[in-house]
Scaffold this motif. Structure first.
Motif, PDB file in Angstrom:
ATOM      1  N   SER A  71       8.054  12.152 -21.292  1.00  0.00           N
ATOM      2  CA  SER A  71       9.371  12.445 -20.720  1.00  0.00           C
ATOM      3  C   SER A  71      10.473  12.073 -21.706  1.00  0.00           C
ATOM      4  CB  SER A  71       9.567  11.645 -19.425  1.00  0.00           C
ATOM      5  OG  SER A  71       9.684  10.260 -19.728  1.00  0.00           O
ATOM      6  N   ASP A  73      13.577   8.238 -25.216  1.00  0.00           N
ATOM      7  CA  ASP A  73      14.785   7.430 -25.376  1.00  0.00           C
ATOM      8  C   ASP A  73      14.434   5.958 -25.585  1.00  0.00           C
ATOM      9  OD1 ASP A  73      16.277   9.732 -25.018  1.00  0.00           O
ATOM     10  OD2 ASP A  73      16.790   9.287 -22.926  1.00  0.00           O
ATOM     11  N   ARG A  74      13.460   5.466 -24.833  1.00  0.00           N
ATOM     12  CA  ARG A  74      13.020   4.069 -24.978  1.00  0.00           C
ATOM     13  C   ARG A  74      12.456   3.846 -26.389  1.00  0.00           C
ATOM     14  NH1 ARG A  74      10.941   3.712 -20.336  1.00  0.00           N
ATOM     15  NH2 ARG A  74       8.952   4.661 -20.861  1.00  0.00           N
ATOM     16  N   GLU A  85      12.873  10.127 -20.931  1.00  0.00           N
ATOM     17  CA  GLU A  85      13.071   8.687 -20.744  1.00  0.00           C
ATOM     18  C   GLU A  85      12.168   7.882 -21.692  1.00  0.00           C
ATOM     19  OE1 GLU A  85      11.483   6.102 -17.277  1.00  0.00           O
ATOM     20  OE2 GLU A  85      13.500   6.763 -16.686  1.00  0.00           O
TER      21      GLU A  85
END
Length: 148
Positions: free
Chosen positions: A105, A110-111, A107
């Protein structure tokens, strides 16, 4: 006397054959009370398709070894990150480096991009590269078995 008419339902967004056919009361006809069996279970949304990133990096000649070492040092730790499905670093004969990543994903990506060693490289990328990265991102269209 109750009059009924046939209705057809299709999966959202499809135009193919009907999934089910059921009898429904005609307009204005009295409807029996709903029972537990009559209530449709809520649909579980499909997980998002994996996100792919790929591109070429051409290191500055005087920093080529440093860039190669830095990116190679990120491979194993990145592969262990939650949401990483694939992470590969390739080197071409002309000195360009090719990265191929697949993430569960946005997310997760981004992490990953927030990790300090990678963040330091990305924040100063112009100091390391001879030209702007040739980078691409997209949503995977083909089924990705590891994401199931």
């Amino acid at each position: 006397m109750t009059t009924t008419r046939a209705t057809t339902t299709r999966a959202a967004g499809t135009t193919g054959p009907a999934l089910t056919t059921q009898a429904a009361p005609a307009a204005g006809a009295a409807q029996p009370p709903a029972t537990g069996a009559d209530r449709a279970a809520p649909e579980t949304p499909a997980p998002p398709a994996p996100l792919s990133l790929y591109g070429f990096l051409r290191p500055r000649p005087e920093r080529a070894d440093e860039v190669r070492r830095l990116l190679a040092s990120l491979v194993e730790s990145t592969r262990a990150e939650e949401g990483n499905l694939e992470y590969h670093l390739h080197e071409h004969d002309d000195g360009r480096l090719f990265l191929y990543e697949v993430w569960r994903s946005q997310e997760d990506l981004d992490r990953h991009n927030a990790h300090p060693p990678l963040r330091a490289f990305l924040d100063n990328i112009a100091d390391y590269l001879a030209e702007a990265p040739e980078a691409y991102a997209g949503t995977m269209v083909s089924r990705y078995p590891a994401a199931d």
